[in-house]
Design an enzyme around this catalytic site. Structure first.
Site, short mmCIF file in Angstrom:
data_model
loop_
_atom_site.label_atom_id
_atom_site.label_comp_id
_atom_site.label_asym_id
_atom_site.label_seq_id
_atom_site.Cartn_x
_atom_site.Cartn_y
_atom_site.Cartn_z
N ARG A 124 40.36 35.39 40.34
CA ARG A 124 41.24 35.36 41.51
C ARG A 124 40.77 34.30 42.52
NH1 ARG A 124 40.71 38.91 44.68
NH2 ARG A 124 38.76 39.81 43.92
N LYS A 131 46.47 42.36 40.81
CA LYS A 131 45.81 42.76 42.03
C LYS A 131 46.72 42.59 43.26
CE LYS A 131 41.93 44.16 40.33
NZ LYS A 131 41.66 45.61 40.24
N HIS A 150 40.66 52.22 43.79
CA HIS A 150 40.18 51.30 42.76
C HIS A 150 39.20 52.07 41.90
CE1 HIS A 150 38.11 47.25 41.68
NE2 HIS A 150 39.07 47.55 40.82
N SER A 166 32.93 45.53 39.59
CA SER A 166 32.86 44.87 38.29
C SER A 166 31.44 44.87 37.75
CB SER A 166 33.36 43.43 38.41
OG SER A 166 33.29 42.77 37.17
N LYS A 199 32.76 50.94 34.86
CA LYS A 199 33.93 51.77 35.17
C LYS A 199 34.85 51.96 33.96
CE LYS A 199 36.38 49.90 38.37
NZ LYS A 199 37.62 49.36 37.78
N THR A 200 35.16 50.85 33.30
CA THR A 200 36.05 50.92 32.14
C THR A 200 35.35 51.58 30.96
OG1 THR A 200 37.29 48.97 32.83
CG2 THR A 200 37.40 49.57 30.49
N ASP A 223 41.61 51.48 35.96
CA ASP A 223 41.33 50.61 37.11
C ASP A 223 41.98 51.01 38.42
OD1 ASP A 223 40.03 48.26 38.10
OD2 ASP A 223 41.94 47.21 38.06
N ARG A 269 38.49 38.13 29.39
CA ARG A 269 39.19 39.40 29.56
C ARG A 269 40.18 39.65 28.43
NH1 ARG A 269 38.56 42.85 34.35
NH2 ARG A 269 37.31 41.68 35.81
#
Length: 527
Positions: free
Chosen positions: A57, A199, A218, A236, A240-241, A255, A320
């Site tokens: 981003r 996002k 988030h 990140s 988390k994933t 997410d 990704r």
């Protein structure tokens, strides 16, 4: 091939456009991607695209139009920068002109699985793989729902244009990602990165929902066979994933979620996972999700057969994959569940002083939520020679249009209302510089989910006053639960602990002017 005209096409303000490709199927999108040389195909049948010079981003190029009434709610500053309405209008004209004479792709989708809280979103682009990305990441309407689809918000992604007047406009660069809240429009120019669309809508949900008394988060979320819901917050690289993808629990989402009166619901219809150093043995669910209809970004192909080298960082470390959530075998089909029983804050502590797992009271939960702590380890980025702290409010400050305390207040209210247990889990390093093993971290998570952690005997970490268990089932060496035991020198441990505490205190000073209602500093470390 379908070129069905979407509803309200004439309201988009586009002139002299070519073919309109509306909500194409995955097979149709792949034909376009290949015919336009936008994508290659991997050995698993996955489309592979490059996102150009932008592999992440562009947060310094994000703006909100400064106008009432949204300007009374937005927390202005480095995260949410102002742009005048007349400059936005000029950029909007640039954006629409880019589509003139071009074929365009329109995707109509939903964000928010809860019908009480969802929004209808329309995306416009001239790039087929960006339409593919949107189809993966958002909730796909049925044919019946598309018949009467009316967008609540429209995104114009003119990635192939730039703002040549950016200096005159006083902006950061020729890239722009702008939001007009009152007109329900977002425009993108100069960056091809698909994550801007994902996002951007997350940012808007973070504006809309809290003003309606609903919490936007988030986080990832899953649910057990008995209906027990767990939320995983984390920046990140904290897991988390990975940790929310569990063969014994149904994935709600990886997410972005909301929490309304009915419970927790996914904003999205897909997952967006990092694939750097991906291995089947450590992350089988994600590895096996990379197949036809998924979309890989910026990975390196090593042979004519389309085999991918996931360890190759030559393009970016932010490689990704996006894929529809149906690629995860054990997912919650309706993408929603009840109110959570457990919340887990994930942190990667590169200093080696935060316990592998700690149980938080409500005040501590608010403190660590507002802190949003993790730390980059030396060597992960050029110029980083020692651990660097990162504090991102609510574990997602870059996407919060409102002041962080708005979200913290809502979280606190829901913790009280539903009696939620909250934990801090460190997936980072110990005193020897070794990362917590996935097996030990899973044991900590399992102890939380099955409730066995509640019967453990607890000890207290000095300075931070964190309560951690002395033993847990599944941990081979329970001594690691006390981070001090992993250090050779107690003096060095205490010094590092105190230094990190000082960084927490310094960061939290920014909340000292928000009234006693948010004075949770008493729950933080004390030097």
């Amino acid at each position: 091939m379908s070129t069905k005209t979407p509803n309200a096409l004439d309201e988009l303000g586009l002139e002299n456009i070519g073919n309109v490709y509306y909500n194409l199927s995955y097979d149709e999108l792949q034909i376009h991607e290949m015919n336009k040389n936008e994508c290659k195909i991997s050995s698993t049948g996955t489309a592979i695209c490059d996102t150009g010079i932008f592999t992440g981003r562009s947060p310094k190029d994000k703006y909100f139009v400064n106008q009432a009434p949204s300007n009374e709610h937005i927390s202005w500053g480095n995260i949410n920068k102002k742009i005048d309405k007349d400059i936005f209008d000029e950029l909007f004209k640039f954006t629409k002109n880019q589509f003139s004479g071009k074929d365009i792709y329109i995707m109509d989708v939903f964000t928010g699985a809860s019908k009480e809280s969802r929004k209808s979103i329309r995306f416009i682009s001239e790039v087929a793989w960006q339409a593919h990305f949107v189809k993966n990441m958002f909730i796909r309407p049925t044919k019946e729902e598309l018949k009467d689809f009316k967008p609540d918000f429209t995104v114009y992604n003119a990635c192939k244009t730039t703002n040549r007047k950016w200096k005159e406009h006083g902006l950061n660069s020729d890239v722009y990602v702008c939001f007009n809240v009152e007109d329900n429009i977002s425009i993108i120019g100069g960056t091809w990165y698909g994550g801007e669309m994902k996002k951007g809508i997350f940012s808007m949900m973070n504006y809309w929902l809290p003003l309606d008394g609903k919490l936007s988060m988030h986080c990832s979320a899953n649910v057990g066979k008995s209906g027990d819901v767990c939320l995983f917050f984390g920046l990140s690289g904290t897991g988390k994933t990975t940790l929310s993808t569990d063969k014994d629990r149904a994935l709600i989402g990886d997410d972005e979620h909301g929490w309304d009166n009915n419970g927790v619901f996914n904003f999205e219809g897909g997952c967006y996972a990092k694939v750097i150093d991906l291995k089947e043995e450590s992350e089988p669910e994600i590895f096996n999700a990379i197949r036809k209809d998924a979309l890989l970004e910026n990975v390196v192909v090593i042979n004519d057969g389309g085999e991918v080298d996931y360890s190759d960082k030559s393009k970016t470390e932010n490689t990704r994959v996006s894929y529809p959530i149906e690629h995860i075998e054990n997912h919650k089909e309706d993408l929603q569940a009840g109110h959570p029983q457990n919340i887990i804050f994930l942190t990667y502590d590169a200093f080696g002083v935060i316990p592998p797992v700690s149980k938080l009271n409500k005040e501590q939960a608010m403190y660590y939520f507002l802190s949003g702590y993790t730390a980059k380890v030396a060597g992960t980025e050029r110029g980083i020679t020692e651990p660097v702290t990162t504090f991102s409010a609510c574990f997602g400050e870059a996407f919060l249009p409102l002041h962080p305390t708005v979200y913290a207040k809502l979280l606190g209210e829901k913790i009280d209302e539903h009696g939620v247990n909250v934990y801090l889990v460190n997936t980072g390093l110990n005193g020897q510089g070794k990362r917590m093993s996935i097996k030990d971290t899973r044991a900590c998570i399992n102890g939380i989910l099955n409730g066995s952690i509640n019967s453990a005997e607890f000890d207290t970490l000095d300075v931070f006053n964190l309560q951690f268990p002395k033993a847990l089932d599944g941990i081979k060496d329970n001594s690691i639960l006390d981070p001090k035991n992993t250090w050779d020198s107690e003096d060095e441990f205490n010094k590092t602990l105190t230094d990190l505490a000082g960084k927490f205190i310094e960061n939290f000073n920014r909340y000292n002017d928000n009234g006693s209602e948010f004075d949770y500093s008493i729950a933080g470390p004390k030097i």
